[in-house]
Write a protein that holds these residues in place. Structure first.
Motif: not given
Length: 414
Positions: A143-153, A29-43, A75-78
């Motif tokens: 702690i409660l925020d991290i729990i919700q982050r797992f759910a959102k992801a 991924a890039n520094t912003a943590g975004q997936p890209n065409s490299l992930h698609l090629g690998l999988y 973290e979102s649907d970005r």
């Protein structure tokens, strides 16, 4: 007929065979943590190779807490469109994909993030203290925020079309840190006895299940042991497995170890009994122990190298899936070869640079394989003889660059 070729269904998803690629960090991924065409090629390379299921590498639920440069974060649907493309790669070839959701907690290299957090402010062992700083103890609202982050992801993963997720509760990451008395010294409802220490994991599972549909697969990766004196006991581990099974978890992958005692990288193999070595898998004995106590599907990863041993493990009923990780970094068509009755060609040994301080760490068991993944993603052939020392210095340069960029961005936003 080979047991490896048998189909199996979890919820509404059919797995075309029993071979699963275990999670390995792609670092693409890039520094912003975004997936890209490299992930698609690998999988796509693995999907073409006949895999029944692939579990992705660590996907961060909080981009303020990265375990290394190049990790994907949700973290979102970005990045929903690229995630949809990733999920579609698996569907095109009938390969199930589970996204491994993770928070590293204290296991973040110094300087990579603004700070590191954990259940308690427990420093690392002297051999790793130079690379990993002492974390700050989490507040309950965090702690409660991290729990919700797992759910959102997880919710975003389902929207993208992935068949399910895996909660990373092993290898010393945050969930594992809450479970272990070595890293959880809390005196509130999140620490103390095992019922309190597993509360974080149980509530994450409940939040994820509430945020996703009944057809979505939710699995978890758990340690059978910390392999450290004073760590979680076998009795406590069994209680965690049983609690997750009763809560409704679909599958548990059995593993073990942490960065400080990396059994997941095979460092304990030489101490195993000859009869255990003959059966290959590092954690198969524990799978046999836990099999009679849980109803959910079990996956054993680590050490499998021959078709005979894999089929024997499935035939015994100790596990439902065979997890293989490192060999897939140098054999993208391994699944098809196993289904044809051929054994693993490259039983890759522990990766060593020749520098003792570095070789004591588990880091080389991540970055050497990440270098192979990048080559595969670019349409190149993997190189089983790639120099570990060369890979390490390239990684060190990239890590320093990421830290410098992070510091510059922090000054700009201040």
């Amino acid at each position: 007929m080979s047991h490896l070729a048998e189909t199996i269904q979890i919820r509404n998803t059919m797995f075309k065979n029993r071979i699963i690629k275990g999670a390995m960090s792609e670092a693409l991924a890039n520094t912003a943590g975004q997936p890209n065409s490299l992930h698609l090629g690998l999988y796509e390379a693995w999907a073409k190779g006949g895999l029944g299921c692939a579990i992705t590498g660590n996907v961060m639920v909080d981009l303020r807490a990265k375990n290394e440069p190049g990790v994907v974060g949700i973290e979102s649907d970005r990045d929903i469109e690229k995630l949809k493309q990733w999920a579609e790669v698996g569907k095109r070839y009938g390969m199930v994909q589970l996204v491994q959701l993770s928070h590293p907690g204290r296991q973040c290299p110094k300087g990579l993030n603004k700070e590191t957090v954990a259940p308690s402010a427990v420093p690392f062992s002297p051999s790793l203290a130079l690379s990993f700083g002492t974390p700050r103890e989490l507040h309950e609202d965090e702690i409660l925020d991290i729990i919700q982050r797992f759910a959102k992801a997880a919710q975003i993963c389902e929207q993208a079309g992935f068949e399910g997720i895996q909660l990373h509760g092993a290898h010393g990451y945050l969930i594992s840190q809450f479970l272990s008395p070595l890293t959880n010294k809390r005196q509130d409802q999140w620490g103390g006895n095992i019922e309190n220490r597993m509360r974080f994991l149980v509530q994450i599972y409940q939040a994820v299940r509430a945020a996703t549909s009944d057809n979505f697969i939710v699995s978890v990766k758990l340690n059978s042991a910390d392999f450290q004196r004073g760590g979680i006991t076998e009795e406590e581990v069994i209680s965690v497995f049983k609690a997750m099974d009763e809560a409704g978890i679909d599958m548990i992958e059995i593993s073990g170890g942490t960065y400080e005692a990396p059994a997941m990288a095979g460092s304990k193999a030489d101490k195993r009994k000859p009869s255990t070595i003959a059966r290959e898998a590092y954690f198969l004995s524990f799978a046999e122990l836990i099999r009679s106590q849980v109803k959910c599907h079990l996956m054993v990863t680590g050490g499998f190298r021959t078709v005979v041993a894999m089929n024997a493990a499935l035939d015994s009923g100790a596990c439902d899936f065979i997890g293989i990780a490192r060999p897939f970094a140098v054999e993208t068509d391994l699944a098809n070869r196993l289904l044809a009755g051929q054994d693993v060609r490259y039983g890759v040994d522990k990766i060593k640079t020749g520098i003792p301080m570095i070789d004591k760490m588990a880091i080389m068991e991540i970055i050497w394989y990440a270098a192979q993944f990048k080559a595969i993603a670019q349409g190149k052939r993997p190189n089983p003889k790639l120099s570990p020392l060369k890979v390490f210095f390239k990684y060190l340069k990239g890590n320093l660059t990421a830290v410098i960029k992070g510091q510059v961005n922090s000054r700009k936003s201040a």
